[in-house]
Each structure stands twice: as structure tokens, then as C-alpha cells.
Design a protein around this motif. Structure first.
Motif, PDB file in Angstrom:
ATOM      1  N   GLU A  26       0.970  -1.150  -0.043  1.00  0.00           N
ATOM      2  CA  GLU A  26      -0.110  -0.034   0.042  1.00  0.00           C
ATOM      3  C   GLU A  26       0.906   1.101  -0.048  1.00  0.00           C
ATOM      4  OE1 GLU A  26      -3.121   1.046  -0.350  1.00  0.00           O
ATOM      5  OE2 GLU A  26      -2.249   2.805  -0.250  1.00  0.00           O
ATOM      6  N   LYS A  33     -10.810   9.323   1.946  1.00  0.00           N
ATOM      7  CA  LYS A  33     -10.920   8.979   0.331  1.00  0.00           C
ATOM      8  C   LYS A  33     -12.011   9.558  -0.155  1.00  0.00           C
ATOM      9  CE  LYS A  33     -10.693   4.889  -2.154  1.00  0.00           C
ATOM     10  NZ  LYS A  33      -9.703   5.352  -3.247  1.00  0.00           N
ATOM     11  N   GLY A  69     -18.736   8.009  -0.733  1.00  0.00           N
ATOM     12  CA  GLY A  69     -19.737   8.335   0.200  1.00  0.00           C
ATOM     13  C   GLY A  69     -19.906   7.523   1.304  1.00  0.00           C
ATOM     14  N   CYS A  77     -21.031   4.464   2.375  1.00  0.00           N
ATOM     15  CA  CYS A  77     -22.186   3.640   2.770  1.00  0.00           C
ATOM     16  C   CYS A  77     -21.659   2.337   2.400  1.00  0.00           C
ATOM     17  CB  CYS A  77     -23.544   4.090   1.847  1.00  0.00           C
ATOM     18  SG  CYS A  77     -24.061   5.747   2.338  1.00  0.00           S
ATOM     19  N   ARG A 121     -14.044   5.924   5.256  1.00  0.00           N
ATOM     20  CA  ARG A 121     -13.150   4.835   4.545  1.00  0.00           C
ATOM     21  C   ARG A 121     -11.717   5.069   5.545  1.00  0.00           C
ATOM     22  NH1 ARG A 121     -13.791   3.211  -0.485  1.00  0.00           N
ATOM     23  NH2 ARG A 121     -12.027   2.138   0.088  1.00  0.00           N
ATOM     24  N   ASN A 180     -12.053  -1.799  -7.635  1.00  0.00           N
ATOM     25  CA  ASN A 180     -12.137  -1.065  -8.971  1.00  0.00           C
ATOM     26  C   ASN A 180     -11.278  -1.258 -10.025  1.00  0.00           C
ATOM     27  OD1 ASN A 180     -14.243   0.589  -7.675  1.00  0.00           O
ATOM     28  ND2 ASN A 180     -13.152   2.456  -8.089  1.00  0.00           N
ATOM     29  N   ILE A 219     -17.894  -0.139  -2.792  1.00  0.00           N
ATOM     30  CA  ILE A 219     -17.087  -0.906  -1.637  1.00  0.00           C
ATOM     31  C   ILE A 219     -18.039  -2.346  -1.658  1.00  0.00           C
ATOM     32  CG2 ILE A 219     -17.241  -1.185   0.845  1.00  0.00           C
ATOM     33  CD1 ILE A 219     -17.631   1.967   1.005  1.00  0.00           C
TER      34      ILE A 219
END
Ligand code: FAD
Length: 440
Positions: free
Chosen positions: A34, A42, A45, A47, A105, A296, A309
């Protein structure tokens, strides 16, 4: 320093960190690379749909997620100008926690990363993957310590790309699209304190040239996130010379969406607006590759339905369950054959699971961004609000992994533990959070 692994995973977002947990739990030696220091904010949204809760539980962060996430999201609204339609969100059948919830996030991804470390994953952070060479069974990954600039080469039987969508590996940059177009969608997000929105309501915003959403998340933190066409943003910026792009977006949202104006009346922004993009919804899985892709990096959904997510967590699970079943119990010379078989089976299931919701999201996004079609869509939803509930079900909000599936998954791993578990070796050179959570 250990430099040979069963799998190297590029990127520790929700996809990469969860894949690392699955594989390490099955006894694989895994390196997770990473490039950013966590916790990191990030554009998202934030959710998390209820369909993911069994996965979070099986990944070992269920209780922490539930303890920290915001209120249950039991209703949605579509807001356009001064009008809005409210509808119930579907509830996951027989689930103890039937509705989605929002979690920043920086908290969610840190929880997953800490869990990966705890189950023996070797985490290199902040390190960036520079180059990937070789074939299935014998990959060489050149990784760079972003602090000292030191380069090392890791050897792995398998490479899993989980680097998200906006940050191509350096080797891919030559083919990146350089020409920008007015229709490119740029993504923005900001957090606020003191916003007023009914707890449990998850509004979707439609405005000319874009769409967005807002939600009350963990610890009273309110998130506004949106995507806006580059040409609309440019026009807004021309009308407000010198103003930062995020503030121009905020002014527009407050002016054009009554719901945002009402919610932010007493609110104070926490930190700056974040921007990223252009987003590039579409499928990135390719059949001619020797690596695997999740999240993604495999395919991006228009964020209007808030399922990115889910696709990150669920694609990691889809892939790892196949890898656990396909991998022979002893190393064999023909790694390419079994990896290719696993890749085809994964790609077929990936398409079956995710293409319908990607198409639904693309249709919704395109209708929402155009004034004429968004007016017609709102009129339709005013007449039949239950279409929103049904749409959320089609979008995958409640019907993915079940307890039974994850139990089967665990059993399948128990039966296919290929190698003894390797203890992780931490390489992190950057600051480490004392515990997963928001930075002070
Ligand atoms: C405006 C907006 C709102 C959204 N709202 C929601 C929502 O409400 N709900 C939802 O489910 N989804 C939402 N999404 C989508 C969601 O944010 C993404 O789909 C999700 O983050 C994808 O996860 P990932 O793990 O694939 O990639 P990421 O989360 O992008 O993680 C990739 C990681 O890889 C690292 N990396 C990249 N390159 C390298 C390299 N070379 N070496 C090492 N590391 C590297 C990055 O630093 C990053 O940490 C939204 C997206 C946008 C744009």
C-alpha cells in the motif's frame, strides 16, 4: 527480509485488504503493498450495504464495524431542486442488521488492514508497486519504499491487482488517456459537523451535469459526495474566479439542491473538499492477463448507487473462494493452468454478479445528470416511489453473501489449506495508528 510469497496484492483498499485476509486465513503467505499511510481519507460516500455484513463478520471486523458505523439506513430519497421523493430501502431478509450503514473509509480500511496484519499478512506500507514482470507461477514485483526510495523485488506465484481506478501502476501510465473531455466525471467529497438530516435517510442528489449523495456516518460525521461533469465544473469555476473547485461545488449544491441547503444550514465543514477522478466506470477484467483483478481495478460502477465498496469486498471474496478451491495442495509445475482456470471461473461469476448492477447504475446516472430526463425520472418516482425500493434491491443492496455462504466458504478453506501459515513480517516504515480510527 522475506521476499517470496504465494501472493502479492497491490493496494490495501477494501478489496486488497480483504483478499489478503481471506488468503492468509487459508494459510497462504501474502504480501500486501500500500503506497499511502493509513488512516487515509478517500473520495467516497462511505455507505456500506447490508449485503456485506456477513462478509465483514467472516473477515473478522464485524463487531468493530457495527460498533463504529453510523445509524441504519432504512430509507432513501431522490432529491432534485426543491423536490424530493422518499421511499423505504429494502431490508436484508432474516438479518440481524437488515440495513446498510456508513463508516468513514479511513476507519473501515484501517480496520481491514489491521486485521490483515493480525492474521499474518506481510504489509509493506508506504510502498508502491512500480513494475510487475513474469508469468503465472513466477512473478517479480518491483516495489519502492516511498519514504527512502529504496527498491526491492518480491517474487510471487500470483499477483492480485487491487489498486483502485484512478491510480494506474507506473507501467500503465503510457496508455493512460491524456485528452480530457467535457463529459469526464470528477468526484468530490467533504465532511461536515452539525448537519441536519434525519438519521436513517440516504438521499441521492440529481443536478444538471452530475449526481451525488449525502449521509450521516460514524460519530455524527456527515458526508457529502458527488460527481460532476468537467464542462459543468469549468462553467461554475469561470463564474467564481479564484475559488477552489470544492467550494464552487458546495455553493452549487446548496444553491441547486434544497435538501443540501437544509442539511448544511448549521453545519461546519471538517477539513477541505477532496477531489479525484475522472472516474471511469466500466469493466477492466481482461482474459489475456496473467494477473488477477478485484475491486475497482476489475471494474468500476457509477457511484450513484453506492455499490463500489460492495463490489470491492464481494469481488475479493469471489476470487479468493475460487483460488482456495482451484489451487492444488502441493506446488505443481504448471501454475499457469490452474490460475487460468480460476481466472475464467472468477471472471464468469464476476460478470454474473456485477454487470447487472453496473448497467442499472449507468442508466440511473445518465438519467440523473440531464435536466430533461431527471425531471421525467422524478415525476415517475413521485407516482411510484416503490420503484426506488425495487431499484435498491436490483442494485444488490441486500441480496449477496449470506451467513450460509460464508460458512461454506470457511469450510472450503479448512479443506483446502495448501501450505502452513506463514507469520507476517511488518515492513511499515511510516507512522502506525495505535488503533484503527480517525486521526486525532
Ligand atoms: C463520489 C463517490 C462516492 C462513492 N460512494 C460510495 C458509497 O457510498 N458506497 C460504496 O460502496 N462505494 C462508493 N464509492 C465507490 C468506492 O469508493 C470504490 O468503489 C472503492 O473505494 C473501491 O475499492 P478498491 O479497494 O477497489 O480501491 P481503493 O479503495 O481505491 O483502494 C486502492 C488502494 O490501492 C493503493 N494503490 C494504488 N496504486 C498503488 C500502487 N502502485 N502500489 C501500492 N498501492 C497502490 C491506493 O493508495 C489505495 O489505497 C464512491 C465513489 C465515488 C467516486
Amino acid at each position: 527480509m522475506k521476499n517470496r510469497f504465494d501472493a502479492v496484492i497491490v493496494g490495501a483498499g477494501s478489496a486488497g485488504a480483504s483478499a489478503a485476509i481471506w488468503l492468509a486465513t487459508a494459510g497462504w503467505s501474502v504480501a500486501l503493498i500500500e503506497k499511502q499511510v493509513f488512516p487515509r481519507r478517500k473520495v467516497c460516500g462511505e455507505c456500506v450495504a447490508a449485503s456485506n455484513f456477513p462478509l465483514l463478520e467472516a473477515l473478522g471486523i464485524g463487531p468493530e464495524f457495527l460498533a463504529q458505523a453510523g445509524p441504519e439506513l432504512s430509507q432513501t430519497a431522490v432529491m432534485r431542486g426543491a423536490r424530493s421523493v422518499v421511499a423505504d430501502l429494502p431490508s436484508a431478509p432474516e438479518a440481524q442488521h437488515p440495513w446498510g450503514r456508513a463508516l468513514a473509509r479511513e476507519v473501515l480500511d484501517t480496520l481491514l488492514l489491521e486485521r490483515a496484519r493480525a492474521v499474518g499478512v506481510t504489509v509493506l506500507q508506504p510502498w508502491a508497486v512500480q513494475k510487475i514482470n513474469g508469468l503465472a507461477g513466477s512473478h517479480q514485483c518491483t516495489v519502492r519504499d516511498t519514504v527512502s526510495e529504496k527498491l526491492i523485488v518480491l517474487h510471487a506465484q500470483m499477483v492480485i491487482l487491487a489498486h483502485g481506478s484512478w491510480e494506474p501502476l507506473p507501467a500503465d501510465r503510457a496508455v493512460q488517456r491524456l485528452a480530457r473531455s467535457g463529459s469526464d466525471l470528477l468526484a468530490f467529497k467533504a465532511n461536515f459537523r452539525g448537519a441536519s438530516l434525519r438519521a436513517g435517510l440516504l438521499p441521492v442528489l440529481m443536478f444538471p451535469g452530475g449526481y451525488g449523495g449525502m449521509v450521516l456516518g460514524d460519530h455524527g460525521l456527515f458526508t457529502v459526495a458527488c460527481c460532476i461533469r468537467a464542462d459543468r465544473l469549468e462553467a461554475l469555476r469561470r463564474a467564481a474566479p479564484g475559488k477552489p473547485a470544492g467550494e464552487v461545488v458546495q455553493d452549487m449544491l446548496v444553491r441547486e439542491c434544497k435538501g443540501v441547503c437544509d442539511a448544511l444550514q448549521e453545519a461546519v465543514r471538517e477539513g477541505a473538499w477532496m477531489a479525484s477522478g475522472p472516474i471511469a466506470p466500466g469493466v477492466r477484467l481482461r482474459s489475456d492477463e496473467v494477473v488477477f483483478r478485484i475491486g475497482n481495478a476489475a471494474g468500476e460502477v457509477h457511484p450513484i448507487i453506492g455499490e463500489g465498496i460492495s463490489m470491492a469486498l464481494q469481488s475479493a471474496w469471489l476470487l479468493c473462494s475460487r483460488l482456495a478451491q482451484a489451487r492444488p495442495s502441493n506446488p505443481v509445475p504448471d501454475a499457469a493452468a490452474w490460475q487460468s482456470e480460476a481466472r475464467s471461473s472468477y471472471a464468469a461469476e464476476w460478470r454474473r454478479q456485477f454487470l447487472p448492477r453496473m448497467r442499472l447504475a449507468a442508466t440511473f446516472a445518465h438519467l440523473a445528470m440531464r435536466p430533461g430526463t431527471s425531471a421525467a425520472l422524478l415525476a415517475l418516482l413521485e407516482r411510484w416511489p416503490s420503484l426506488l425500493t425495487r431499484g435498491a434491491t436490483w442494485a444488490g443492496k441486500v441480496n449477496y453473501a449470506t451467513e450460509i455462504e460464508t460458512t461454506l466458504w470457511r469450510k472450503s478453506y479448512d479443506n483446502h489449506r495448501p501450505y502452513p501459515c506463514h507469520a507476517g513480517e511488518g515492513f511499515q516504515t511510516g507512522p502506525q495508528p495505535a488503533h484503527p480510527g480517525r486521526p486525532a
